[in-house]
Design an enzyme around this catalytic site. Structure first.
Site, short mmCIF file in Angstrom:
data_model
loop_
_atom_site.label_atom_id
_atom_site.label_comp_id
_atom_site.label_asym_id
_atom_site.label_seq_id
_atom_site.Cartn_x
_atom_site.Cartn_y
_atom_site.Cartn_z
N ARG A 80 98.29 12.16 42.90
CA ARG A 80 98.57 11.81 44.30
C ARG A 80 99.31 10.47 44.35
NH1 ARG A 80 92.64 9.84 46.65
NH2 ARG A 80 92.28 8.18 45.13
N ASP B 88 96.06 12.96 34.88
CA ASP B 88 95.12 12.33 35.80
C ASP B 88 93.71 12.69 35.34
OD1 ASP B 88 93.85 11.35 38.35
OD2 ASP B 88 95.93 11.36 39.03
N ASP C 113 92.60 10.85 30.33
CA ASP C 113 91.90 9.65 30.79
C ASP C 113 92.54 8.48 30.06
OD1 ASP C 113 90.18 7.50 31.23
OD2 ASP C 113 88.38 8.75 31.22
N VAL C 114 93.28 7.65 30.78
CA VAL C 114 94.09 6.60 30.14
C VAL C 114 93.24 5.57 29.40
CG1 VAL C 114 95.98 6.88 31.77
CG2 VAL C 114 94.18 5.17 32.24
N ASN D 276 101.17 4.64 35.43
CA ASN D 276 100.90 4.46 36.86
C ASN D 276 99.42 4.45 37.19
OD1 ASN D 276 101.51 4.75 39.90
ND2 ASN D 276 100.33 6.61 39.44
N TYR E 47 91.70 -6.74 40.12
CA TYR E 47 92.93 -5.97 40.30
C TYR E 47 94.15 -6.87 40.11
CZ TYR E 47 96.45 -3.02 42.59
OH TYR E 47 97.57 -2.29 42.87
N LYS F 63 96.97 -6.57 37.09
CA LYS F 63 98.37 -6.30 37.39
C LYS F 63 99.28 -7.43 36.89
CE LYS F 63 98.03 -2.27 39.33
NZ LYS F 63 98.69 -1.08 38.76
N THR G 122 99.57 4.65 50.45
CA THR G 122 99.01 5.65 49.55
C THR G 122 97.50 5.74 49.78
OG1 THR G 122 98.46 4.10 47.76
CG2 THR G 122 100.73 4.97 47.81
#
Length: 265
Positions: free
Chosen positions: A16, A37, A60-61, A87, A157, A161, A194
């Site tokens: 998504r 995902d 699963d990253v 992403n 977060y 990033k 989003t």
């Protein structure tokens, strides 16, 4: 619409939002796209809706073994990997836990970094190894405006990033030192509408007020769309961008331009 013809791409967090939009845009430009995902049913539906040049690949990253299996599958089916978009990410606010510098728990801090930063590290490492035999490729890491400025209520977060931004440059320089034409760049979206925003917007009158306040602070006075981020990713993934590496791209409606509002006439 063939800017990515004959290229194979992997997009994480593609069930998504921005990841889905990037996967759709890549496929529309001629690439064969693997969508990954941990929301398996959503990912399957998106891949099916794209058509024959897309496939859902559970990944699963956070897990090294998942990356190894994913790359092996891609090589077995397509023989190469040309593009990786890291992403997949979380804010940490999804479960309502505190994420400010005073009250965030160490477990919650680690959880955000494990998905956002560790996932990006593992993706970059896997992509370099996969692209080395062909000597070229494009790695695109999705950072955030939050990686450039402090976010008091989402410290983990913002930290993750910011680290993605820096790691992208390290990857770019390493590949250049190795004589590889593997490019690595970061995209820094802000105020892109989003599903990730939902926990921060609230409901009812509060939601309307929060959204109006956010739009007022954006110089172009609107939210960005996932498709707008996707078209930037298409450029960076394409052969039009072969001299772009180690760079960062803000897509924020002017938020970082130095003013929070357009000049009055």
């Amino acid at each position: 619409m063939s800017r990515l013809a004959q290229k194979t791409a992997l997009v994480t967090g593609a069930a998504r939002g921005i990841g889905e939009a990037i996967a759709r845009s890549f496929a529309a430009e001629g690439a064969f796209v693997y969508l990954s995902d941990i929301r398996h049913e959503e990912g399957e539906r998106v891949a099916e809706s794209i058509g024959s040049n897309a496939r859902y690949l559970p990944l699963d990253v956070r897990e090294e073994n998942d990356w190894e299996k994913a790359v092996q599958t891609i090589f077995t089916e397509q023989g190469k990997l040309d593009i990786l978009v890291n992403n997949a990410g979380i804010t940490g606010l999804e479960q309502g836990a505190a994420h400010n510098p005073e009250h965030a728990s160490l477990d919650n801090w680690h959880a955000v970094h494990r998905t956002n930063l560790d996932g990006t590290f593992l993706g970059c490492r896997s992509a370099i190894r996969a692209m080395r035999p062909q000597g070229h490729g494009s790695i695109i890491n999705i950072s955030s405006r939050s990686g450039l400025v402090g976010i008091p209520s989402a410290a983990a977060y913002a930290s993750s990033k910011a680290a993605i931004r820096n790691h992208s440059k390290s990857v770019a320089l390493y590949c250049a030192q190795q004589g590889l034409k593997i490019r690595c760049n970061s995209i820094h979206p802000a105020a892109i509408f989003t599903p990730m925003w939902e926990p921060m917007l609230g409901e009812g009158e509060k939601r309307t007020a929060v959204m109006e306040a956010m739009v007022r602070d954006i110089p172009v006075h609107r939210f960005g769309q996932s498709e707008e981020v996707a078209m930037l990713a298409v450029l960076l993934a394409s052969d039009e961008a072969t001299y772009i590496t180690g760079s960062e791209f803000n897509i924020d409606g002017g938020l970082l331009a130095g003013t929070s509002a357009s000049p009055k006439q």
